[in-house]
Scaffold this motif. Structure first.
Motif, PDB file in Angstrom:
ATOM      1  N   ARG A   4      20.691 -79.904 105.156  1.00  0.00           N
ATOM      2  CA  ARG A   4      19.282 -79.626 104.861  1.00  0.00           C
ATOM      3  C   ARG A   4      18.676 -80.628 103.879  1.00  0.00           C
ATOM      4  O   ARG A   4      17.476 -80.638 103.649  1.00  0.00           O
ATOM      5  N   HIS A   5      19.497 -81.498 103.290  1.00  0.00           N
ATOM      6  CA  HIS A   5      19.004 -82.498 102.348  1.00  0.00           C
ATOM      7  C   HIS A   5      18.186 -83.560 103.083  1.00  0.00           C
ATOM      8  O   HIS A   5      18.424 -83.833 104.255  1.00  0.00           O
ATOM      9  N   PRO A   6      17.234 -84.195 102.393  1.00  0.00           N
ATOM     10  CA  PRO A   6      16.438 -85.247 103.030  1.00  0.00           C
ATOM     11  C   PRO A   6      17.285 -86.420 103.529  1.00  0.00           C
ATOM     12  O   PRO A   6      16.979 -87.013 104.560  1.00  0.00           O
TER      13      PRO A   6
ATOM     14  N   PHE B 256      22.819 -88.808  97.534  1.00  0.00           N
ATOM     15  CA  PHE B 256      21.834 -88.346  96.564  1.00  0.00           C
ATOM     16  C   PHE B 256      21.275 -89.579  95.854  1.00  0.00           C
ATOM     17  O   PHE B 256      21.907 -90.635  95.835  1.00  0.00           O
ATOM     18  N   PRO B 257      20.048 -89.479  95.278  1.00  0.00           N
ATOM     19  CA  PRO B 257      19.437 -90.661  94.660  1.00  0.00           C
ATOM     20  C   PRO B 257      20.015 -90.972  93.290  1.00  0.00           C
ATOM     21  O   PRO B 257      20.344 -90.078  92.519  1.00  0.00           O
ATOM     22  N   VAL B 258      20.130 -92.255  93.008  1.00  0.00           N
ATOM     23  CA  VAL B 258      20.514 -92.758  91.697  1.00  0.00           C
ATOM     24  C   VAL B 258      19.502 -93.843  91.352  1.00  0.00           C
ATOM     25  O   VAL B 258      19.358 -94.802  92.104  1.00  0.00           O
TER      26      VAL B 258
ATOM     27  N   VAL C 285      21.546 -87.541  88.617  1.00  0.00           N
ATOM     28  CA  VAL C 285      21.386 -86.096  88.589  1.00  0.00           C
ATOM     29  C   VAL C 285      22.709 -85.453  89.011  1.00  0.00           C
ATOM     30  O   VAL C 285      23.391 -85.977  89.892  1.00  0.00           O
ATOM     31  N   PRO C 286      23.098 -84.349  88.396  1.00  0.00           N
ATOM     32  CA  PRO C 286      24.318 -83.659  88.840  1.00  0.00           C
ATOM     33  C   PRO C 286      24.160 -83.166  90.276  1.00  0.00           C
ATOM     34  O   PRO C 286      23.067 -82.775  90.707  1.00  0.00           O
ATOM     35  N   ALA C 287      25.246 -83.180  91.009  1.00  0.00           N
ATOM     36  CA  ALA C 287      25.207 -82.783  92.421  1.00  0.00           C
ATOM     37  C   ALA C 287      24.722 -81.341  92.589  1.00  0.00           C
ATOM     38  O   ALA C 287      23.981 -81.033  93.523  1.00  0.00           O
ATOM     39  N   ALA C 288      25.108 -80.459  91.678  1.00  0.00           N
ATOM     40  CA  ALA C 288      24.685 -79.066  91.785  1.00  0.00           C
ATOM     41  C   ALA C 288      23.168 -78.938  91.635  1.00  0.00           C
ATOM     42  O   ALA C 288      22.523 -78.157  92.333  1.00  0.00           O
ATOM     43  N   GLU C 289      22.584 -79.714  90.740  1.00  0.00           N
ATOM     44  CA  GLU C 289      21.128 -79.669  90.560  1.00  0.00           C
ATOM     45  C   GLU C 289      20.419 -80.242  91.780  1.00  0.00           C
ATOM     46  O   GLU C 289      19.403 -79.722  92.231  1.00  0.00           O
ATOM     47  N   TYR C 290      20.956 -81.321  92.335  1.00  0.00           N
ATOM     48  CA  TYR C 290      20.365 -81.904  93.536  1.00  0.00           C
ATOM     49  C   TYR C 290      20.433 -80.920  94.699  1.00  0.00           C
ATOM     50  O   TYR C 290      19.475 -80.760  95.451  1.00  0.00           O
TER      51      TYR C 290
ATOM     52  N   ARG D 236      12.621 -81.943  95.244  1.00  0.00           N
ATOM     53  CA  ARG D 236      12.107 -82.170  93.897  1.00  0.00           C
ATOM     54  C   ARG D 236      12.807 -83.367  93.247  1.00  0.00           C
ATOM     55  O   ARG D 236      12.163 -84.213  92.614  1.00  0.00           O
ATOM     56  N   ILE D 237      14.107 -83.477  93.413  1.00  0.00           N
ATOM     57  CA  ILE D 237      14.871 -84.577  92.819  1.00  0.00           C
ATOM     58  C   ILE D 237      14.488 -85.904  93.472  1.00  0.00           C
ATOM     59  O   ILE D 237      14.355 -86.926  92.792  1.00  0.00           O
ATOM     60  N   GLU D 238      14.273 -85.909  94.774  1.00  0.00           N
ATOM     61  CA  GLU D 238      13.828 -87.135  95.460  1.00  0.00           C
ATOM     62  C   GLU D 238      12.466 -87.580  94.921  1.00  0.00           C
ATOM     63  O   GLU D 238      12.236 -88.769  94.697  1.00  0.00           O
ATOM     64  N   ALA D 239      11.561 -86.625  94.699  1.00  0.00           N
ATOM     65  CA  ALA D 239      10.242 -86.953  94.151  1.00  0.00           C
ATOM     66  C   ALA D 239      10.377 -87.505  92.734  1.00  0.00           C
ATOM     67  O   ALA D 239       9.678 -88.455  92.363  1.00  0.00           O
ATOM     68  N   GLN D 240      11.268 -86.924  91.925  1.00  0.00           N
ATOM     69  CA  GLN D 240      11.488 -87.427  90.576  1.00  0.00           C
ATOM     70  C   GLN D 240      12.016 -88.865  90.610  1.00  0.00           C
ATOM     71  O   GLN D 240      11.591 -89.708  89.816  1.00  0.00           O
TER      72      GLN D 240
END
Length: 175
Positions: A85-87, A92-94, A107-112, A118-122
């Motif tokens: 379901r992730h984009p 994950f983005p770094v 970002v921690p994997a659990a938060e992503y 939201r994390i992608e937008a950040q």
């Protein structure tokens, strides 16, 4: 001859008082038959006028944003099916701010996993922030150069100036 080093509405440190203040009025001292003012005084609303050597502007740090970019790191803790379901499944983005692809924001994997959009937008916002800071600085410069701007643009420039000041002011050392 004197030239004004500070402008109206600029935040300055007033050394004799030991506090920060806003320049309310720039007061040139003119002499007959002289094209430029002899001295410049600044009214900071503190009870008396100050000279240039009694004031100091804020130290501004510049941000080099040429290398800020989003890299995709492989998700080691979840399979492709678990994060479908992730984009960008499996990554994950770094955000890196160094030419050698290290340093920056992670970002921690659990938060992503909790809110990947939201994390992608950040991550996109962080990589574009140096350009936004440069835009805000240009708006502040435009407002200081042109006094005939509409009130709405002047209000935006004041707000941009406050943001630039917050970003670029160095924190005081801990006691």
């Amino acid at each position: 001859m004197a030239k004004a080093l500070f402008h109206k509405h600029q935040r300055v440190y007033v050394a004799p008082v030991g506090t920060w203040a806003i320049v309310e009025h720039v007061k040139p001292h003119w002499v007959k038959d002289v094209e430029e003012p002899v001295r410049i005084y600044y009214d900071c609303g503190l009870g008396r006028d100050f000279t240039t050597h009694e004031l100091a502007s804020e130290q501004v740090e510049t941000v080099d944003g040429e290398n800020w970019r989003v890299l995709r790191a492989r998700n080691k803790w979840q399979s492709m099916e678990e994060c479908s379901r992730h984009p960008f499944p499996g990554t994950f983005p770094v955000v890196v701010t160094d030419p050698k692809d290290w340093g920056g924001w992670r970002v921690p994997a659990a938060e992503y996993d909790r809110d990947p959009n939201r994390i992608e937008a950040q991550a996109r916002l962080i990589t574009r922030s140096p350009g936004l800071l440069e835009l805000a600085e240009q708006l502040v410069q435009l407002a200081s150069d042109d006094t005939e701007l509409p009130d709405s643009v002047s209000a935006l420039a004041r707000r941009a100036g406050e943001l630039v000041r917050e970003i670029s002011t160095k924190p005081s050392p801990a006691p």
